[in-house]
Design an enzyme around this catalytic site. Structure first.
Site: not given
Length: 278
Positions: A88, A55-57
């Site tokens: 997220k 998962a990113t930002t």
């Protein structure tokens, strides 16, 4: 002869004997293999993390009367888009939210355990854990994942909530060792965080209204997606918008899709070059 449900050696007796306001402590005593950071550590070669979705930002900021947290919808696996639909950002309880960046599977396990931890505390103690207490509990969970983090399976969360004593929204960041840091104004984590922070520095202002804060969050994620391939911006073609929660004195609220669509489309339209006069 069957042993009575509450007799010696029963699961109920074990729970009573191990009674604690911390569900994760109870697991550590009775079933440590169920903790997110305790599974499969010895099965990974040193320095060789498997190819798993990340998962990113995540971005977060305070606004007038509360705090906001937003996450894009993309997960990556190396140079491949593993998912365009991942979520997220999650409510931790009625007055706090949690955003995850890093190894997606472990992050989701920690999120679920943290949600149960807060619910368990409330049932045992008959009251909500303080925001400081919640932030400390999350730090301990991240610290327990350190062996996996050292092998490349790190989880870096953001935690935010409404402090009922101070009557303000507060925001906390973490490192892989579980170190907890209170952030002022705004913060971002994940692969696109450096670009998102640049946008937040320019667009955030003290005492933003909620709708203005939502717009700033979408602008920041748009900037991150523009320069970071692992971050997915608002997708008008697939109708995919960031997940955004706000938390204030009334509790945590997920911003409805229709509001996100309208704001995201306005941001996209404002950045679309339609031609210029010579």
């Amino acid at each position: 002869m069957n042993m009575p449900a509450g007799g010696p050696g029963s699961v109920f007796a074990q729970i009573s004997h191990s009674a604690t306001a911390s569900f994760s402590e109870y697991l550590a005593r009775t079933a440590p293999d169920l903790l997110p950071g305790a599974r499969g550590v010895q099965q990974l070669p040193p320095g060789a993390a498997p190819m798993v979705p990340h998962a990113t930002t995540i971005v977060s900021m305070t606004f007038a009367g509360g705090v906001l947290m937003a996450g894009d919808r993309r997960a990556t696996m190396g140079n491949i888009i593993a998912s365009r639909h991942i979520e997220k950002v999650f409510p931790a309880d009625s007055y706090s939210v949690l955003g995850i960046a890093g190894t997606a599977g472990i992050a989701l396990d920690i999120t679920r355990l943290f949600q149960v931890e807060l619910e368990h505390y409330e049932k045992i103690e008959g009251t909500l854990l303080s925001l400081e207490g919640k932030a400390n509990r999350l730090g301990a969970m991240i610290r327990s994942n350190l062996p996996m983090a050292m092998q490349g399976l790190a989880v870096i969360p953001l935690f935010a909530g409404f402090d009922a004593e101070r009557r303000v929204g507060r925001l906390f960041s973490y490192d892989v060792t579980g170190g907890r840091y209170e952030e002022q104004e705004h913060h971002s984590v994940g692969s696109g965080s450096v670009f998102a922070r640049g946008a937040l520095k320019k667009l955030w202002q003290p005492n933003l209204e909620e709708d203005a804060a939502v717009r700033v969050a979408i602008e920041a994620l748009y900037d991150a997606a523009d320069d970071d391939s692992a971050t997915g911006g608002p997708d008008a073609v697939r109708k995919l918008w960031p997940v955004i929660y706000t938390v204030n004195a009334a509790g945590a609220r997920r911003i409805p899709e229709r509001e996100l669509a309208a704001t995201s489309e306005a941001v996209i339209a404002g950045r679309t070059v339609t031609g210029r006069e010579a």
